[in-house]
Design a protein around this motif. Structure first.
Motif, PDB file in Angstrom:
ATOM      1  N   ASP A 108     134.935 -64.633   8.053  1.00 31.09           N
ATOM      2  CA  ASP A 108     134.470 -65.334   6.730  1.00 31.09           C
ATOM      3  C   ASP A 108     135.156 -64.610   5.474  1.00 31.09           C
ATOM      4  OD1 ASP A 108     132.563 -66.410   4.876  1.00 31.09           O
ATOM      5  OD2 ASP A 108     131.210 -66.914   6.489  1.00 31.09           O
ATOM      6  N   THR A 109     134.437 -63.699   4.888  1.00 31.09           N
ATOM      7  CA  THR A 109     135.331 -63.169   3.762  1.00 31.09           C
ATOM      8  C   THR A 109     136.218 -62.214   4.171  1.00 31.09           C
ATOM      9  OG1 THR A 109     133.742 -61.338   3.673  1.00 31.09           O
ATOM     10  CG2 THR A 109     133.083 -63.132   2.440  1.00 31.09           C
ATOM     11  N   GLY A 110     135.948 -61.928   5.764  1.00 34.08           N
ATOM     12  CA  GLY A 110     136.923 -60.879   6.121  1.00 34.08           C
ATOM     13  C   GLY A 110     136.558 -59.483   5.906  1.00 34.08           C
ATOM     14  N   VAL A 111     135.460 -59.092   5.362  1.00 35.72           N
ATOM     15  CA  VAL A 111     135.096 -57.740   4.959  1.00 35.72           C
ATOM     16  C   VAL A 111     134.698 -56.992   6.414  1.00 35.72           C
ATOM     17  CG1 VAL A 111     133.208 -56.383   3.921  1.00 35.72           C
ATOM     18  CG2 VAL A 111     134.716 -58.217   2.772  1.00 35.72           C
ATOM     19  N   THR A 112     133.828 -57.714   7.105  1.00 38.34           N
ATOM     20  CA  THR A 112     133.435 -57.057   8.378  1.00 38.34           C
ATOM     21  C   THR A 112     134.613 -56.506   9.183  1.00 38.34           C
ATOM     22  OG1 THR A 112     131.640 -58.331   8.458  1.00 38.34           O
ATOM     23  CG2 THR A 112     132.232 -57.299  10.512  1.00 38.34           C
ATOM     24  N   MET A 113     135.907 -57.371   9.522  1.00 37.44           N
ATOM     25  CA  MET A 113     136.914 -57.115  10.067  1.00 37.44           C
ATOM     26  C   MET A 113     137.693 -55.934   9.419  1.00 37.44           C
ATOM     27  SD  MET A 113     138.455 -57.721  12.982  1.00 37.44           S
ATOM     28  CE  MET A 113     137.616 -59.392  13.521  1.00 37.44           C
ATOM     29  N   SER A 114     137.743 -56.120   8.138  1.00 36.48           N
ATOM     30  CA  SER A 114     138.371 -55.285   7.468  1.00 36.48           C
ATOM     31  C   SER A 114     137.933 -53.849   7.825  1.00 36.48           C
ATOM     32  CB  SER A 114     138.467 -55.347   5.827  1.00 36.48           C
ATOM     33  OG  SER A 114     138.552 -54.519   5.109  1.00 36.48           O
ATOM     34  N   HIS A 115     136.803 -53.478   7.684  1.00 35.79           N
ATOM     35  CA  HIS A 115     136.153 -52.462   7.975  1.00 35.79           C
ATOM     36  C   HIS A 115     136.290 -51.906   9.370  1.00 35.79           C
ATOM     37  CE1 HIS A 115     132.833 -52.694   4.629  1.00 35.79           C
ATOM     38  NE2 HIS A 115     133.995 -52.479   4.108  1.00 35.79           N
ATOM     39  N   LEU A 116     136.318 -53.046  10.223  1.00 31.36           N
ATOM     40  CA  LEU A 116     136.331 -52.692  11.565  1.00 31.36           C
ATOM     41  C   LEU A 116     137.880 -51.777  12.163  1.00 31.36           C
ATOM     42  CD1 LEU A 116     135.008 -52.937  14.410  1.00 31.36           C
ATOM     43  CD2 LEU A 116     135.712 -55.316  14.383  1.00 31.36           C
ATOM     44  N   LEU A 117     138.921 -52.831  11.453  1.00 33.83           N
ATOM     45  CA  LEU A 117     140.495 -52.650  11.676  1.00 33.83           C
ATOM     46  C   LEU A 117     140.718 -51.084  11.139  1.00 33.83           C
ATOM     47  CD1 LEU A 117     142.132 -55.758  10.249  1.00 33.83           C
ATOM     48  CD2 LEU A 117     142.185 -55.053  12.629  1.00 33.83           C
ATOM     49  N   GLU A 118     139.993 -50.767   9.930  1.00 31.76           N
ATOM     50  CA  GLU A 118     140.247 -49.351   9.437  1.00 31.76           C
ATOM     51  C   GLU A 118     139.715 -48.588  10.410  1.00 31.76           C
ATOM     52  OE1 GLU A 118     138.892 -47.351   5.543  1.00 31.76           O
ATOM     53  OE2 GLU A 118     138.902 -49.460   5.191  1.00 31.76           O
ATOM     54  N   ARG A 119     138.543 -48.571  10.770  1.00 34.34           N
ATOM     55  CA  ARG A 119     137.834 -47.669  11.908  1.00 34.34           C
ATOM     56  C   ARG A 119     138.697 -47.357  13.067  1.00 34.34           C
ATOM     57  NH1 ARG A 119     136.931 -45.008  14.931  1.00 34.34           N
ATOM     58  NH2 ARG A 119     134.855 -43.950  15.810  1.00 34.34           N
ATOM     59  N   LEU A 120     138.868 -48.649  13.636  1.00 38.36           N
ATOM     60  CA  LEU A 120     139.636 -48.643  14.916  1.00 38.36           C
ATOM     61  C   LEU A 120     141.077 -47.923  14.602  1.00 38.36           C
ATOM     62  CD1 LEU A 120     138.492 -52.153  16.645  1.00 38.36           C
ATOM     63  CD2 LEU A 120     137.667 -49.715  17.070  1.00 38.36           C
ATOM     64  N   ARG A 121     141.635 -48.178  13.881  1.00 35.56           N
ATOM     65  CA  ARG A 121     143.113 -47.633  13.757  1.00 35.56           C
ATOM     66  C   ARG A 121     143.125 -45.993  13.652  1.00 35.56           C
ATOM     67  NH1 ARG A 121     144.514 -51.732   9.362  1.00 35.56           N
ATOM     68  NH2 ARG A 121     145.582 -53.446  10.818  1.00 35.56           N
ATOM     69  N   LYS A 122     142.036 -45.542  13.254  1.00 32.14           N
ATOM     70  CA  LYS A 122     141.857 -44.037  13.162  1.00 32.14           C
ATOM     71  C   LYS A 122     141.866 -43.423  14.717  1.00 32.14           C
ATOM     72  CE  LYS A 122     138.923 -43.405   9.136  1.00 32.14           C
ATOM     73  NZ  LYS A 122     137.681 -43.369   8.641  1.00 32.14           N
ATOM     74  N   ASP A 123     141.603 -44.212  15.689  1.00 30.67           N
ATOM     75  CA  ASP A 123     141.430 -43.797  17.011  1.00 30.67           C
ATOM     76  C   ASP A 123     142.733 -44.156  17.740  1.00 30.67           C
ATOM     77  OD1 ASP A 123     139.175 -42.898  16.536  1.00 30.67           O
ATOM     78  OD2 ASP A 123     137.981 -44.579  17.696  1.00 30.67           O
ATOM     79  N   GLN A 124     143.938 -44.508  16.941  1.00 28.93           N
ATOM     80  CA  GLN A 124     145.352 -44.728  17.408  1.00 28.93           C
ATOM     81  C   GLN A 124     145.450 -45.641  18.527  1.00 28.93           C
ATOM     82  OE1 GLN A 124     145.816 -40.385  17.325  1.00 28.93           O
ATOM     83  NE2 GLN A 124     147.285 -40.819  15.842  1.00 28.93           N
ATOM     84  N   PRO A 125     145.007 -46.878  18.654  1.00 32.23           N
ATOM     85  CA  PRO A 125     145.283 -47.628  19.800  1.00 32.23           C
ATOM     86  C   PRO A 125     146.779 -48.060  19.670  1.00 32.23           C
ATOM     87  CG  PRO A 125     144.338 -49.061  17.846  1.00 32.23           C
ATOM     88  CD  PRO A 125     144.269 -47.469  17.665  1.00 32.23           C
ATOM     89  N   ARG A 126     147.439 -48.569  21.128  1.00 29.90           N
ATOM     90  CA  ARG A 126     148.779 -48.831  21.029  1.00 29.90           C
ATOM     91  C   ARG A 126     149.100 -49.955  20.087  1.00 29.90           C
ATOM     92  NH1 ARG A 126     149.656 -50.278  26.170  1.00 29.90           N
ATOM     93  NH2 ARG A 126     150.325 -47.923  27.000  1.00 29.90           N
ATOM     94  N   SER A 127     148.327 -50.825  20.290  1.00 24.31           N
ATOM     95  CA  SER A 127     148.116 -52.261  19.258  1.00 24.31           C
ATOM     96  C   SER A 127     146.805 -52.668  19.123  1.00 24.31           C
ATOM     97  CB  SER A 127     149.171 -53.272  20.215  1.00 24.31           C
ATOM     98  OG  SER A 127     148.449 -53.838  21.191  1.00 24.31           O
ATOM     99  N   LEU A 128     146.476 -53.424  18.162  1.00 27.01           N
ATOM    100  CA  LEU A 128     145.314 -53.951  17.786  1.00 27.01           C
ATOM    101  C   LEU A 128     145.511 -55.407  17.327  1.00 27.01           C
ATOM    102  CD1 LEU A 128     142.439 -53.100  17.207  1.00 27.01           C
ATOM    103  CD2 LEU A 128     143.173 -52.144  15.043  1.00 27.01           C
ATOM    104  N   ALA A 129     144.882 -56.460  17.765  1.00 24.63           N
ATOM    105  CA  ALA A 129     145.115 -57.874  17.464  1.00 24.63           C
ATOM    106  C   ALA A 129     143.628 -58.390  17.503  1.00 24.63           C
ATOM    107  CB  ALA A 129     145.572 -58.639  18.722  1.00 24.63           C
ATOM    108  N   ILE A 130     143.630 -59.481  16.851  1.00 27.38           N
ATOM    109  CA  ILE A 130     142.188 -59.984  16.224  1.00 27.38           C
ATOM    110  C   ILE A 130     142.089 -61.690  16.720  1.00 27.38           C
ATOM    111  CG2 ILE A 130     140.660 -60.783  14.330  1.00 27.38           C
ATOM    112  CD1 ILE A 130     142.257 -58.876  12.730  1.00 27.38           C
ATOM    113  N   CYS A 131     141.190 -61.625  17.621  1.00 28.01           N
ATOM    114  CA  CYS A 131     141.091 -63.183  17.877  1.00 28.01           C
ATOM    115  C   CYS A 131     139.592 -63.603  17.463  1.00 28.01           C
ATOM    116  CB  CYS A 131     140.923 -62.985  19.744  1.00 28.01           C
ATOM    117  SG  CYS A 131     140.503 -64.759  20.112  1.00 28.01           S
ATOM    118  N   SER A 132     139.563 -64.773  16.725  1.00 34.72           N
ATOM    119  CA  SER A 132     138.366 -65.140  16.118  1.00 34.72           C
ATOM    120  C   SER A 132     138.201 -66.628  16.551  1.00 34.72           C
ATOM    121  CB  SER A 132     138.181 -64.962  14.676  1.00 34.72           C
ATOM    122  OG  SER A 132     137.115 -65.463  14.188  1.00 34.72           O
ATOM    123  N   LEU A 133     137.223 -66.978  17.147  1.00 37.92           N
ATOM    124  CA  LEU A 133     136.774 -68.572  17.297  1.00 37.92           C
ATOM    125  C   LEU A 133     136.937 -69.365  16.159  1.00 37.92           C
ATOM    126  CD1 LEU A 133     135.974 -70.769  19.247  1.00 37.92           C
ATOM    127  CD2 LEU A 133     133.578 -70.253  19.074  1.00 37.92           C
TER     128      LEU A 133
END
Ligand code: PRP
Length: 180
Positions: A108-133
């Motif tokens: 929606d505003t994208g705020v939730t996803m923005s927090h989530l991306l920031e948090r998940l990136r700290k754990d160094q995934p090889r890649s991070l993609a978003i799928c939203s219905l």
């Protein structure tokens, strides 16, 4: 097209997407994800509560071996005014060096996803993609890319298929929007 009006508490909702239309949207998403992740074993991270039905239907259409983790996100402002704290509840797997796909019901505003991306990136995934219905472009305030969007919708309140109004309506098989 379904014509029935659904009443939830004090509000009336009219049909917006039928179960068949939702299925077509998910088929299309799955086709794209299957193409992009062929030969990989991504970890799907679905965000509760809203995404539980979408995630269940999507994973059944994926053709590669994958794991799925259902998590809750709790975000709050940290002690510094510019700092947001995002806690992940229920993520058991290490995502380091994993291909991760976040599964959301709506951005929606994208705020939730923005927090989530920031948090998940700290754990160094090889890649991070978003799928939203669903995606509401008129409300989106961020600039990250949403890799897989099922459908962009106008700025209308929706219920059904995981979306709720005050906790109710998630179990409706179709998606409805406010009548007036
Ligand atoms: C919804 C949705 C996203 C978020 C999107 O969750 O599932 O997580 O809002 O909004 P944003 O882009 O403006 O941040 P909600 O908080 O309604 O919880 P729910 O999934 O349990 O319904």
């Amino acid at each position: 097209m379904e014509t029935e009006i659904v009443k939830i508490k004090d509000k009336e909702f009219k049909p917006y997407l039928t179960p068949a239309q939702i299925n077509d949207i998910i088929e299309d998403l799955a086709r794209r994800i299957n193409r992009d992740y062929a030969g990989k074993n991504p970890l799907l991270v679905a965000i509760l509560n809203g995404a539980f039905i979408f995630a269940a239907d999507l994973v059944k259409k994926l053709s590669f071996p994958c794991r799925i983790s259902l998590i809750k996100v709790s975000s709050y402002a940290g002690t510094e005014s510019t700092q947001n704290v995002c806690e992940l509840i229920g993520l058991q797997e290490s995502i380091k060096d994993e291909d991760v796909i976040i599964i959301e019901d709506i951005v929606d505003t994208g705020v939730t996803m923005s927090h989530l991306l920031e948090r998940l990136r700290k754990d160094q995934p090889r890649s991070l993609a978003i799928c939203s219905l669903l995606f509401k472009p008129e409300k989106f305030t961020k600039d990250y890319t949403i890799d897989y969007i099922g459908k962009s919708i106008p700025n209308e309140f929706v219920v059904g298929y995981g979306f709720d109004y005050d906790g109710y309506g998630r179990n409706l098989p179709g998606i409805y929007q406010l009548k007036d």
